[in-house]
Design a protein around this motif. Structure first.
Motif, PDB file in Angstrom:
ATOM      1  N   GLY A  13       0.815  -1.212   0.000  1.00 58.52           N
ATOM      2  CA  GLY A  13       0.000   0.000   0.000  1.00 58.52           C
ATOM      3  C   GLY A  13       0.847   1.259   0.000  1.00 58.52           C
ATOM      4  O   GLY A  13       0.552   2.226  -0.711  1.00 58.52           O
ATOM      5  N   GLY A  71      -7.134   3.504   9.812  1.00 56.65           N
ATOM      6  CA  GLY A  71      -7.061   3.104   8.415  1.00 56.65           C
ATOM      7  C   GLY A  71      -8.227   3.621   7.596  1.00 56.65           C
ATOM      8  O   GLY A  71      -8.080   3.969   6.417  1.00 56.65           O
ATOM      9  N   TRP A  72      -9.418   3.665   8.196  1.00 56.99           N
ATOM     10  CA  TRP A  72     -10.585   4.173   7.483  1.00 56.99           C
ATOM     11  C   TRP A  72     -10.397   5.650   7.140  1.00 56.99           C
ATOM     12  O   TRP A  72     -10.761   6.092   6.046  1.00 56.99           O
ATOM     13  CB  TRP A  72     -11.845   3.990   8.335  1.00 56.99           C
ATOM     14  CG  TRP A  72     -12.168   2.550   8.621  1.00 56.99           C
ATOM     15  CD1 TRP A  72     -11.492   1.447   8.170  1.00 56.99           C
ATOM     16  CD2 TRP A  72     -13.249   2.067   9.418  1.00 56.99           C
ATOM     17  NE1 TRP A  72     -12.075   0.297   8.644  1.00 56.99           N
ATOM     18  CE2 TRP A  72     -13.159   0.642   9.413  1.00 56.99           C
ATOM     19  CE3 TRP A  72     -14.260   2.658  10.148  1.00 56.99           C
ATOM     20  CZ2 TRP A  72     -14.055  -0.163  10.098  1.00 56.99           C
ATOM     21  CZ3 TRP A  72     -15.168   1.857  10.845  1.00 56.99           C
ATOM     22  CH2 TRP A  72     -15.063   0.459  10.810  1.00 56.99           C
ATOM     23  N   ALA A  75      -7.882   5.946   4.329  1.00 59.44           N
ATOM     24  CA  ALA A  75      -8.496   5.558   3.056  1.00 59.44           C
ATOM     25  C   ALA A  75      -9.297   6.720   2.462  1.00 59.44           C
ATOM     26  O   ALA A  75      -9.217   7.008   1.259  1.00 59.44           O
ATOM     27  CB  ALA A  75      -9.385   4.331   3.243  1.00 59.44           C
ATOM     28  N   GLY A  79      -8.517   8.767  -1.009  1.00 58.06           N
ATOM     29  CA  GLY A  79      -9.543   8.921  -2.033  1.00 58.06           C
ATOM     30  C   GLY A  79      -9.712  10.377  -2.447  1.00 58.06           C
ATOM     31  O   GLY A  79      -9.860  10.691  -3.636  1.00 58.06           O
ATOM     32  N   TRP A 118       0.592   7.508   6.994  1.00 50.36           N
ATOM     33  CA  TRP A 118       0.808   6.075   6.816  1.00 50.36           C
ATOM     34  C   TRP A 118       1.926   5.577   7.728  1.00 50.36           C
ATOM     35  O   TRP A 118       1.788   4.569   8.419  1.00 50.36           O
ATOM     36  CB  TRP A 118       1.146   5.790   5.352  1.00 50.36           C
ATOM     37  CG  TRP A 118       0.887   4.376   4.934  1.00 50.36           C
ATOM     38  CD1 TRP A 118       1.514   3.257   5.409  1.00 50.36           C
ATOM     39  CD2 TRP A 118      -0.077   3.910   3.990  1.00 50.36           C
ATOM     40  NE1 TRP A 118       1.026   2.138   4.805  1.00 50.36           N
ATOM     41  CE2 TRP A 118       0.038   2.508   3.928  1.00 50.36           C
ATOM     42  CE3 TRP A 118      -1.000   4.557   3.179  1.00 50.36           C
ATOM     43  CZ2 TRP A 118      -0.747   1.726   3.087  1.00 50.36           C
ATOM     44  CZ3 TRP A 118      -1.787   3.780   2.336  1.00 50.36           C
ATOM     45  CH2 TRP A 118      -1.661   2.389   2.302  1.00 50.36           C
ATOM     46  N   VAL A 177      -6.148   2.701  -1.499  1.00 54.93           N
ATOM     47  CA  VAL A 177      -7.291   2.964  -0.622  1.00 54.93           C
ATOM     48  C   VAL A 177      -7.754   1.711   0.134  1.00 54.93           C
ATOM     49  O   VAL A 177      -7.889   1.735   1.362  1.00 54.93           O
ATOM     50  CB  VAL A 177      -8.449   3.595  -1.425  1.00 54.93           C
ATOM     51  CG1 VAL A 177      -9.725   3.640  -0.583  1.00 54.93           C
ATOM     52  CG2 VAL A 177      -8.070   5.002  -1.872  1.00 54.93           C
ATOM     53  N   PRO A 178      -8.018   0.573  -0.545  1.00 48.61           N
ATOM     54  CA  PRO A 178      -8.456  -0.606   0.213  1.00 48.61           C
ATOM     55  C   PRO A 178      -7.387  -1.145   1.160  1.00 48.61           C
ATOM     56  O   PRO A 178      -7.709  -1.742   2.194  1.00 48.61           O
ATOM     57  CB  PRO A 178      -8.798  -1.633  -0.879  1.00 48.61           C
ATOM     58  CG  PRO A 178      -8.076  -1.170  -2.093  1.00 48.61           C
ATOM     59  CD  PRO A 178      -8.023   0.321  -2.000  1.00 48.61           C
ATOM     60  N   ALA A 180      -5.232   0.743   2.818  1.00 48.04           N
ATOM     61  CA  ALA A 180      -5.309   1.620   3.986  1.00 48.04           C
ATOM     62  C   ALA A 180      -6.520   1.274   4.847  1.00 48.04           C
ATOM     63  O   ALA A 180      -6.444   1.290   6.084  1.00 48.04           O
ATOM     64  CB  ALA A 180      -5.386   3.077   3.539  1.00 48.04           C
ATOM     65  N   TRP A 181      -7.616   0.933   4.216  1.00 45.22           N
ATOM     66  CA  TRP A 181      -8.845   0.588   4.937  1.00 45.22           C
ATOM     67  C   TRP A 181      -8.600  -0.575   5.909  1.00 45.22           C
ATOM     68  O   TRP A 181      -9.202  -0.640   6.979  1.00 45.22           O
ATOM     69  CB  TRP A 181      -9.934   0.234   3.936  1.00 45.22           C
ATOM     70  CG  TRP A 181     -11.293  -0.004   4.537  1.00 45.22           C
ATOM     71  CD1 TRP A 181     -11.781  -1.180   5.019  1.00 45.22           C
ATOM     72  CD2 TRP A 181     -12.327   0.961   4.704  1.00 45.22           C
ATOM     73  NE1 TRP A 181     -13.064  -1.010   5.486  1.00 45.22           N
ATOM     74  CE2 TRP A 181     -13.421   0.296   5.296  1.00 45.22           C
ATOM     75  CE3 TRP A 181     -12.438   2.317   4.400  1.00 45.22           C
ATOM     76  CZ2 TRP A 181     -14.617   0.956   5.602  1.00 45.22           C
ATOM     77  CZ3 TRP A 181     -13.627   2.963   4.701  1.00 45.22           C
ATOM     78  CH2 TRP A 181     -14.702   2.291   5.297  1.00 45.22           C
TER      79      TRP A 181
END
Length: 391
Positions: A13, A71-72, A75, A79, A118, A177-178, A180-181
């Motif tokens: 990521g 993480g959300w 993300a 985005g 991050w 993005v996913p 990081a989620w």
């Protein structure tokens, strides 16, 4: 949680987001140059994308230190950043340039998510016993991104146009993005203490962090100067504006090699940060000669100073930051560096249009001054846990 979300996912990521981020600057510079025919317009566009990080970094850091699922939040920020690049591209040549600059400012608010946001999550991905070794890998993702991003931006721009390079940059950020989620959460996270400016105050009051931050921000300002000069250096010396991105890739490659060498040595990170500034100053001064061979050598020197400096900077931040302020310290530092880069790019654009060597010598002076100026900062010892509110 660490068993389900390993280091490999974190690094994948990080590389995707950071390659996209490293592409975005040269790609936007080339897109702005292609549409307006002005190097100054391209540098202003890049400056607007990066300058809003001075607000976005502390705000993002405060939220990361408060939420149980950082993480959300990352993300969502990624985005916004990737999508914002697409909107900037759609606006170029179709709406007034001032409106495009406004879109770039909004997108840039999320920029610190790629770097500081991050990296601040790394202690939740790996055990503390190996954090020092993994920190080198994390810093090297910036080197890998710096190597691949500009080269990819230049290659795509020459193949399908600068607009295509911006699209690829946004897509790579979107890939992260996913990832990081799914970053590990922080169970039991409460309301962060100290409010919006807590991270800024901590950095300013902690001598080691203040010196490291001052030096790194100065060097990022100098790097902004170099990046703003890249299209003109490519056009006048290397045979094409897009070919200037090769210089940034050379710098990144040198940074990776220098990091690999220094990882085998025991050197105080604080000293590496200062030495890195002097090496970058020397590289920028060499670039001012304007000869092809000298430009390549200058790029290698800049990278050899920048790569180890970043690894050392992360080591100082991890060493000095209490857990309840870690996100704020990392994103505040990232936002200041990004803003410094924006200032350098904005200053260099008009100056480079008149004198590229003059702009490069300005960058060299800024990097050297960052090293010297940091030594004059306060001598207060590192704050104790009680002073920082860390029980």
């Amino acid at each position: 949680m660490r068993r389900r979300y390993g280091l490999a996912a974190y690094l994948v990521g990080a590389v995707a987001a950071r390659v996209g981020d490293e592409m975005s600057g040269p790609a936007l510079m080339l897109a702005g140059f292609a549409v307006t025919g002005s190097a100054a317009a391209g540098s202003v566009l890049l400056a607007c994308l990066t300058v809003s990080a001075v607000v976005g970094g502390p705000a993002l850091g405060l939220l990361l230190d408060r939420v149980g699922r950082p993480g959300w939040l990352l993300a969502g920020a990624l985005g916004l950043y990737g999508g914002g690049l697409g909107l900037v591209l759609l606006g170029l040549g179709r709406v007034p340039f001032a409106a495009v600059l406004g879109l770039a400012v909004v997108a840039g608010v999320a920029g610190p998510a790629v770097a500081g946001g991050w990296t601040a999550q790394l202690p939740r991905v790996v055990p503390g016993a190996v954090l020092g070794r993994v920190n080198v890998l994390d810093a090297m993702t910036f080197g890998a991104a710096g190597l691949a991003g500009p080269a990819l931006a230049g290659g795509v721009a020459e193949g399908v146009g600068a607009a295509g390079a911006v699209v690829v940059a946004g897509a790579l950020i979107g890939v992260a993005v996913p990832v990081a989620w799914g970053l590990p959460g922080a169970p039991g996270r409460g309301v962060a203490r100290g409010g919006f400016a807590a991270g800024v105050r901590f950095v300013l009051r902690n001598t080691a962090l203040a010196r490291a931050t001052f030096t790194s921000v100065g060097c990022c300002t100098a790097q902004g100067v170099l990046t703003a000069c890249v299209p003109l250096l490519g056009e006048r010396v290397l045979g094409g504006a897009a070919r200037g991105a090769v210089l940034l890739s050379c710098a990144a490659g040198a940074g990776l090699v220098a990091n690999a060498v220094l990882a085998r040595l025991v050197v105080a990170p604080d000293a590496v940060i200062r030495l890195g500034a002097l090496v970058q100053a020397a590289g920028l001064a060499l670039a001012a000669t304007g000869r092809p061979a000298a430009l390549i050598g200058a790029a290698l020197l800049v990278g050899a100073g920048e790569g180890p400096q970043l690894t050392a900077l992360f080591a100082v931040r991890h060493r000095e930051s209490p857990d309840h302020l870690r996100g704020q310290v990392f994103t505040t530092g990232a936002s200041l560096k990004i803003t410094g880069f924006a200032v350098g790019a904005a200053l260099a654009g008009p100056l480079a249009a008149r004198s590229v060597p003059g702009a490069l010598l300005l960058g060299a002076g800024i990097a050297a001054a960052a090293c010297v100026g940091a030594a004059g900062l306060g001598t207060r010892s590192r704050l104790t846990r009680r002073e920082t509110g860390d029980a």
